[in-house]
Design an enzyme around this catalytic site. Structure first.
Site, PDB file in Angstrom:
ATOM      1  N   HIS A   1       0.837  -1.196   0.000  1.00 33.88           N
ATOM      2  CA  HIS A   1       0.000   0.000   0.000  1.00 33.88           C
ATOM      3  C   HIS A   1       0.876   1.253   0.000  1.00 33.88           C
ATOM      4  O   HIS A   1       1.764   1.390   0.831  1.00 33.88           O
ATOM      5  CB  HIS A   1      -0.911  -0.017   1.232  1.00 33.88           C
ATOM      6  CG  HIS A   1      -1.788   1.180   1.340  1.00 33.88           C
ATOM      7  ND1 HIS A   1      -2.081   1.764   2.552  1.00 33.88           N
ATOM      8  CD2 HIS A   1      -2.422   1.912   0.407  1.00 33.88           C
ATOM      9  CE1 HIS A   1      -2.879   2.790   2.347  1.00 33.88           C
ATOM     10  NE2 HIS A   1      -3.092   2.908   1.052  1.00 33.88           N
TER      11      HIS A   1
ATOM     12  N   ASP B   1      -4.853   3.865  -4.810  1.00 31.83           N
ATOM     13  CA  ASP B   1      -4.935   4.274  -3.406  1.00 31.83           C
ATOM     14  C   ASP B   1      -6.082   5.260  -3.181  1.00 31.83           C
ATOM     15  O   ASP B   1      -6.107   6.334  -3.777  1.00 31.83           O
ATOM     16  CB  ASP B   1      -3.605   4.903  -2.991  1.00 31.83           C
ATOM     17  CG  ASP B   1      -3.440   5.009  -1.490  1.00 31.83           C
ATOM     18  OD1 ASP B   1      -4.452   4.977  -0.764  1.00 31.83           O
ATOM     19  OD2 ASP B   1      -2.291   5.136  -1.043  1.00 31.83           O
TER      20      ASP B   1
ATOM     21  N   TYR C   1      10.411  12.659 -13.180  1.00 25.54           N
ATOM     22  CA  TYR C   1      11.622  11.832 -13.165  1.00 25.54           C
ATOM     23  C   TYR C   1      12.086  11.561 -11.738  1.00 25.54           C
ATOM     24  O   TYR C   1      12.457  10.436 -11.393  1.00 25.54           O
ATOM     25  CB  TYR C   1      12.761  12.494 -13.929  1.00 25.54           C
ATOM     26  CG  TYR C   1      12.583  12.596 -15.428  1.00 25.54           C
ATOM     27  CD1 TYR C   1      11.808  11.691 -16.151  1.00 25.54           C
ATOM     28  CD2 TYR C   1      13.205  13.609 -16.143  1.00 25.54           C
ATOM     29  CE1 TYR C   1      11.655  11.801 -17.521  1.00 25.54           C
ATOM     30  CE2 TYR C   1      13.064  13.726 -17.523  1.00 25.54           C
ATOM     31  CZ  TYR C   1      12.289  12.810 -18.199  1.00 25.54           C
ATOM     32  OH  TYR C   1      12.140  12.912 -19.556  1.00 25.54           O
TER      33      TYR C   1
END
Length: 151
Positions: free
Chosen positions: A22, A69, A118
């Site tokens: 998670h 999530d 990035y």
């Protein structure tokens, strides 16, 4: 082949998806992303590939088994177009449709500037590179939880 598992998901990708916890992030990227060098800095430490499919098709496969999530405001991110952060190219619109279908509701992609993307990607659990050749086919998905079965 496995029943009820999208055949696009190979053994390496399935292993990573199952191993994630998670709050871990998965990067789904196009062929132009510096995938190998970024992947070496992730928790998994190696590049995963889903070759010969678009970002949308790969997202559909991944999201068929990966919950997003629900404890964060932005569980799905897209890389912004340089100089045009609010523009949504076709590749991102296609992935947005896959997210909405998997979630059964509208869950808009949040945007993140290219170089910030990035840096966040380097901190992710893993990087999955697709065969997507369109520019800005780069996304980050935050893994959620699967609730226990009701008794």
């Amino acid at each position: 082949m496995l029943k009820s598992i999208d055949p696009v998901l190979n053994a390496d990708v399935l292993y990573a998806l199952r191993s994630m916890g998670h709050g871990d992030d998965l990067v789904l990227c196009d062929t132009n992303f510096p995938a190998d060098s970024v992947a070496r800095q992730t928790a998994l430490g190696k590049l995963l590939r889903i070759d010969n499919v678009s970002a949308g098709r790969a997202a559909r496969a991944i999201l068929s088994v990966l919950p997003l999530d629900s404890f964060v405001d932005k569980p799905a991110l897209r890389m912004e177009i340089v100089g045009q952060p609010n523009e949504i190219p076709d590749v991102q619109a296609e992935v947005q449709k896959e997210i909405d279908a998997a979630e059964g509701r509208s869950l808009p992609l949040a945007s993140i500037e290219r170089f910030a993307f990035y840096e966040l990607a380097k901190k992710s659990y893993c990087v999955v590179q697709t065969g997507e050749r369109r520019f800005y086919g780069c996304f980050i998905f935050k893994k959620g939880v699967i609730p226990p079965d009701a008794t």
